[in-house]
Design an enzyme around this catalytic site. Structure first.
Site, PDB file in Angstrom:
ATOM      1  N   HIS A  34       0.915  -1.165   0.083  1.00 14.59           N
ATOM      2  CA  HIS A  34       0.045  -0.206  -0.203  1.00 14.59           C
ATOM      3  C   HIS A  34       0.956   1.327  -0.041  1.00 14.59           C
ATOM      4  O   HIS A  34       2.229   1.146  -0.004  1.00 14.59           O
ATOM      5  CB  HIS A  34      -0.787  -0.070   1.211  1.00 14.59           C
ATOM      6  CG  HIS A  34      -0.102  -0.206   2.407  1.00 14.59           C
ATOM      7  ND1 HIS A  34       0.641   0.539   3.186  1.00 14.59           N
ATOM      8  CD2 HIS A  34      -0.352  -1.663   3.337  1.00 14.59           C
ATOM      9  CE1 HIS A  34       1.450   0.226   4.456  1.00 14.59           C
ATOM     10  NE2 HIS A  34       0.624  -1.080   4.441  1.00 14.59           N
ATOM     11  N   HIS A  37       3.861   1.469   2.342  1.00 14.40           N
ATOM     12  CA  HIS A  37       5.118   0.788   1.795  1.00 14.40           C
ATOM     13  C   HIS A  37       5.934   1.486   0.719  1.00 14.40           C
ATOM     14  O   HIS A  37       6.993   1.540   0.743  1.00 14.40           O
ATOM     15  CB  HIS A  37       4.833  -0.405   1.174  1.00 14.40           C
ATOM     16  CG  HIS A  37       4.091  -1.534   2.171  1.00 14.40           C
ATOM     17  ND1 HIS A  37       3.001  -1.961   2.000  1.00 14.40           N
ATOM     18  CD2 HIS A  37       4.647  -2.005   3.231  1.00 14.40           C
ATOM     19  CE1 HIS A  37       2.750  -2.941   2.723  1.00 14.40           C
ATOM     20  NE2 HIS A  37       3.624  -2.986   3.543  1.00 14.40           N
ATOM     21  N   GLN A 153       9.310  -1.985  16.255  1.00 13.20           N
ATOM     22  CA  GLN A 153       9.954  -2.616  15.254  1.00 13.20           C
ATOM     23  C   GLN A 153      11.156  -2.086  15.051  1.00 13.20           C
ATOM     24  O   GLN A 153      12.209  -2.637  14.789  1.00 13.20           O
ATOM     25  CB  GLN A 153       9.073  -3.069  14.291  1.00 13.20           C
ATOM     26  CG  GLN A 153       9.845  -3.790  12.947  1.00 13.20           C
ATOM     27  CD  GLN A 153       8.768  -4.052  11.891  1.00 13.20           C
ATOM     28  OE1 GLN A 153       8.180  -5.215  12.096  1.00 13.20           O
ATOM     29  NE2 GLN A 153       8.706  -3.423  10.970  1.00 13.20           N
ATOM     30  N   SER A 185      -2.498  -0.118   6.482  1.00 14.12           N
ATOM     31  CA  SER A 185      -1.912  -1.402   6.935  1.00 14.12           C
ATOM     32  C   SER A 185      -2.509  -2.348   6.090  1.00 14.12           C
ATOM     33  O   SER A 185      -3.640  -2.102   5.639  1.00 14.12           O
ATOM     34  CB  SER A 185      -2.380  -1.594   8.396  1.00 14.12           C
ATOM     35  OG  SER A 185      -2.178  -3.040   8.660  1.00 14.12           O
ATOM     36  N   ARG A 187      -3.476  -4.855   6.948  1.00 16.56           N
ATOM     37  CA  ARG A 187      -4.623  -5.668   7.610  1.00 16.56           C
ATOM     38  C   ARG A 187      -5.974  -4.958   7.763  1.00 16.56           C
ATOM     39  O   ARG A 187      -6.762  -5.381   8.063  1.00 16.56           O
ATOM     40  CB  ARG A 187      -4.103  -5.953   9.024  1.00 16.56           C
ATOM     41  CG  ARG A 187      -3.321  -6.886   9.363  1.00 16.56           C
ATOM     42  CD  ARG A 187      -2.728  -7.308  10.660  1.00 16.56           C
ATOM     43  NE  ARG A 187      -1.938  -8.428  11.086  1.00 16.56           N
ATOM     44  CZ  ARG A 187      -0.586  -8.527  10.966  1.00 16.56           C
ATOM     45  NH1 ARG A 187      -0.077  -7.422  11.157  1.00 16.56           N
ATOM     46  NH2 ARG A 187      -0.242  -9.671  11.547  1.00 16.56           N
TER      47      ARG A 187
HETATM   48  P1  AMP Z   1       4.511  -4.794   6.725  1.00 17.56           P
HETATM   49  O1  AMP Z   1       4.335  -5.379   5.330  1.00 17.56           O
HETATM   50  O2  AMP Z   1       3.282  -4.657   7.553  1.00 17.56           O
HETATM   51  O3  AMP Z   1       5.458  -5.634   7.678  1.00 17.56           O
HETATM   52  O4  AMP Z   1       5.608  -3.419   6.552  1.00 17.56           O
HETATM   53  C1  AMP Z   1       6.437  -3.385   5.995  1.00 17.56           C
HETATM   54  C2  AMP Z   1       7.256  -2.066   6.415  1.00 17.56           C
HETATM   55  O5  AMP Z   1       6.448  -0.875   5.807  1.00 17.56           O
HETATM   56  C3  AMP Z   1       7.531  -1.857   7.701  1.00 17.56           C
HETATM   57  O6  AMP Z   1       8.798  -1.108   7.881  1.00 17.56           O
HETATM   58  C4  AMP Z   1       6.514  -0.869   8.249  1.00 17.56           C
HETATM   59  O7  AMP Z   1       6.646  -0.225   9.252  1.00 17.56           O
HETATM   60  C5  AMP Z   1       5.991  -0.151   6.887  1.00 17.56           C
HETATM   61  N1  AMP Z   1       4.688   0.474   6.913  1.00 17.56           N
HETATM   62  C6  AMP Z   1       3.468  -0.237   7.010  1.00 17.56           C
HETATM   63  N2  AMP Z   1       2.376   0.612   7.272  1.00 17.56           N
HETATM   64  C7  AMP Z   1       3.062   1.707   7.086  1.00 17.56           C
HETATM   65  C8  AMP Z   1       2.601   3.010   6.962  1.00 17.56           C
HETATM   66  N3  AMP Z   1       1.304   3.200   6.969  1.00 17.56           N
HETATM   67  N4  AMP Z   1       3.095   4.176   6.970  1.00 17.56           N
HETATM   68  C9  AMP Z   1       4.691   3.959   6.836  1.00 17.56           C
HETATM   69  N5  AMP Z   1       5.310   2.812   6.832  1.00 17.56           N
HETATM   70  C10 AMP Z   1       4.387   1.709   6.963  1.00 17.56           C
END
Ligand code: AMP
Length: 281
Positions: A34, A37, A153, A185, A187
């Site tokens: 999204h 990312h 994290q 997210s 999710r």
């Molecule tokens: P994930 O795929 O949820 O594991 O996220 C991968 C990376 O993208 C991680 O470093 C997250 O912190 C970052 N990330 C996820 N959602 C967001 C968001 N809304 N804004 C900025 N970074 C994000």
């Protein structure tokens, strides 16, 4: 974008790029990409020569009863997004290659992993640190990009790479949000229409806390209670935790001063969402 699904090929590719003197920017993800990312990918695009995104839904960071089996996937959509944001490589290793039979090595970052999300997800950060260390070893990035959305994290990864002398610069970028404030997210796709409406309460509670701090409130209990009250008014919401902590060591700050991280996890229906805000006093 070039799709690489094999560890050896990714590792070789990175070695060749390094020999050519190219810098590598790396964005580790679990896919279903999204705009949050993409903000990381765009930053990597600006700072480094070659941008690698990994997509790996890491079983080691999911607890029993969590959403590992139903975690959303759409590789076609991800390829398109990655291409649009200017990524060069999409690295999608398999579970059997990442954790072959007999796999035995895990990374435990002490202290930082025991608070906040670590309390309700006791194995989570061990899984995160392990997979990120493995991915760093394979991709060999100069700079790796993480989102402030997952503030704990980011703190854990910074500590790990510092403690283990990993030669990777860690950059943490701001939270990307939907128009109504909900943090983006993968999710969010789990939410029903009614839940999606209620999900805005995380950001509303953070805004309320920020206003209270700006108005001079210094007692974290008062601030947290105000947030709880707001969230309790939403039928689908159930609080996992709300804490006001030091953004570096993640320990509670009483009374509030300096840099502050307001961090929360709230179940909206069955979906556990996290959000946070940083405030300077
Ligand atoms: P994930 O795929 O949820 O594991 O996220 C991968 C990376 O993208 C991680 O470093 C997250 O912190 C970052 N990330 C996820 N959602 C967001 C968001 N809304 N804004 C900025 N970074 C994000």
């Amino acid at each position: 974008v070039k799709l690489v699904d094999n560890i050896q090929r990714m590792s070789m590719l990175s070695k060749i790029l390094k020999k050519e003197g190219k810098s590598i920017g790396f964005v580790p993800t679990m896919g279903y990409l999204h705009d949050g990312h993409m903000s990381l990918v765009r930053a990597a695009r600006q700072h480094t020569d070659v941008v690698v995104i990994s997509i790996f839904v890491n079983p080691a960071q999911f607890g029993p009863g969590e959403d590992l089996q139903k975690y959303p996937k759409d590789i076609k959509h991800d390829e398109e997004m990655a291409g649009l944001a200017g990524a060069d490589v999409l690295f999608c290793p398999s579970i059997s290659e990442m954790y072959p039979e007999g796999y035995a090595t895990y990374i435990n970052v002490e202290h930082l992993t025991e608070t906040l999300c670590g309390k309700s997800r006791p194995e989570h950060f061990r899984g995160v640190a392990t997979v990120v260390a493995k991915l760093f070893g394979i991709v060999k990035p100069d700079i790796a990009y993480f989102g402030q959305k997952d503030a704990q994290q980011a703190a854990v990864i910074k500590k790990m790479s510092e403690d283990l002398n990993m030669d990777v610069e860690i950059k943490v970028l701001p939270i990307a949000r939907e128009k109504d404030g909900l943090a983006m997210s993968s999710r969010n796709v789990y939410l029903s229409a009614a839940e999606r409406k209620d999900a805005v309460c995380l950001k509303e509670a953070l805004d309320k806390a920020e206003s209270a701090i700006k108005a001079g409130e210094r007692d974290p209990k008062v601030i947290i209670n105000g947030m709880k009250k707001l969230i309790a008014s939403k039928a689908n919401a159930r609080i996992d935790y709300i804490e006001v902590v030091d953004p570096k060591n993640l320990r509670p700050i009483v009374p509030l001063s300096g840099d502050i991280l307001i961090a929360m996890a709230v179940f909206i229906g069955n979906t556990r969402l996290i959000d946070n805000a940083t405030v300077k006093i």
